[in-house]
Design a protein around this motif. Sequence first.
Motif, PDB file in Angstrom:
ATOM      1  N   SER A  36       0.887  -1.356  -0.355  1.00 46.56           N
ATOM      2  CA  SER A  36      -0.529  -0.502  -0.012  1.00 46.56           C
ATOM      3  C   SER A  36       1.183   1.472  -0.129  1.00 46.56           C
ATOM      4  O   SER A  36       1.473   1.029   0.602  1.00 46.56           O
ATOM      5  N   SER A  39      -4.258  -1.128  -8.750  1.00 48.82           N
ATOM      6  CA  SER A  39      -5.335  -0.086  -7.974  1.00 48.82           C
ATOM      7  C   SER A  39      -4.627   0.979  -7.350  1.00 48.82           C
ATOM      8  O   SER A  39      -3.686   0.916  -6.861  1.00 48.82           O
ATOM      9  N   ARG A  40      -6.333   1.568  -7.493  1.00 47.06           N
ATOM     10  CA  ARG A  40      -5.989   2.841  -6.360  1.00 47.06           C
ATOM     11  C   ARG A  40      -7.402   3.481  -5.866  1.00 47.06           C
ATOM     12  O   ARG A  40      -8.036   2.421  -6.241  1.00 47.06           O
ATOM     13  N   ASP A  41      -7.061   3.984  -5.088  1.00 50.95           N
ATOM     14  CA  ASP A  41      -8.285   4.108  -3.844  1.00 50.95           C
ATOM     15  C   ASP A  41      -8.611   5.953  -4.026  1.00 50.95           C
ATOM     16  O   ASP A  41      -7.740   5.832  -3.176  1.00 50.95           O
ATOM     17  N   THR A  42      -9.114   6.319  -4.771  1.00 49.85           N
ATOM     18  CA  THR A  42      -9.557   7.715  -5.054  1.00 49.85           C
ATOM     19  C   THR A  42      -9.292   9.067  -3.884  1.00 49.85           C
ATOM     20  O   THR A  42      -8.040   9.585  -3.639  1.00 49.85           O
ATOM     21  N   LYS A  89      -9.426   7.756  -1.189  1.00 55.03           N
ATOM     22  CA  LYS A  89      -8.329   7.870  -0.136  1.00 55.03           C
ATOM     23  C   LYS A  89      -6.889   7.891  -0.291  1.00 55.03           C
ATOM     24  O   LYS A  89      -5.948   7.871   0.472  1.00 55.03           O
ATOM     25  N   THR A 121      -4.399   6.083  -2.246  1.00 58.63           N
ATOM     26  CA  THR A 121      -3.656   5.192  -2.126  1.00 58.63           C
ATOM     27  C   THR A 121      -3.622   4.392  -3.282  1.00 58.63           C
ATOM     28  O   THR A 121      -5.115   4.128  -3.686  1.00 58.63           O
TER      29      THR A 121
END
Length: 127
Positions: free
Chosen positions: A21, A71-74, A76, A78
């Motif tokens: 992460s 992958s990403r969590d925009t 957050k 992250t």
Amino acid sequence: QVQLVESGGGSVQAGGSLRLSCVASGYTYSTACMGWFRQTPGKERERIAAIFLGGGSPVYGDSVKGRFTISRDTAKKTVFLQMNSLKPEDTAMYYCAAAFHTASCQSFLGGLALDAWGQGTLVTVSS
């Protein structure tokens, strides 16, 4: 100033999996390409995966294609790197990095100048 902090490294046996992460803080641009590179002592960096923080198609280096998934969590800010079917040659320090205002993350793999990077997290794969 954007700060990137990686986590998730460790020691696994060949064939195992790890999930890395990277959390970005500070001013982070939606147009930033975020990705991962790895490095071993005495060798040049190998850029292995990248994706726009705001979304889009990920890109991969040939050495990890089919085994690693970025992958990403925009919301957050992250990005993740799911690493499957790990091999001993994957052993390296893994760094999260960002390139701001780039038109394509493909250029990240091609040596685009990086604007920020983290401290690294160690991945060790044993036989």
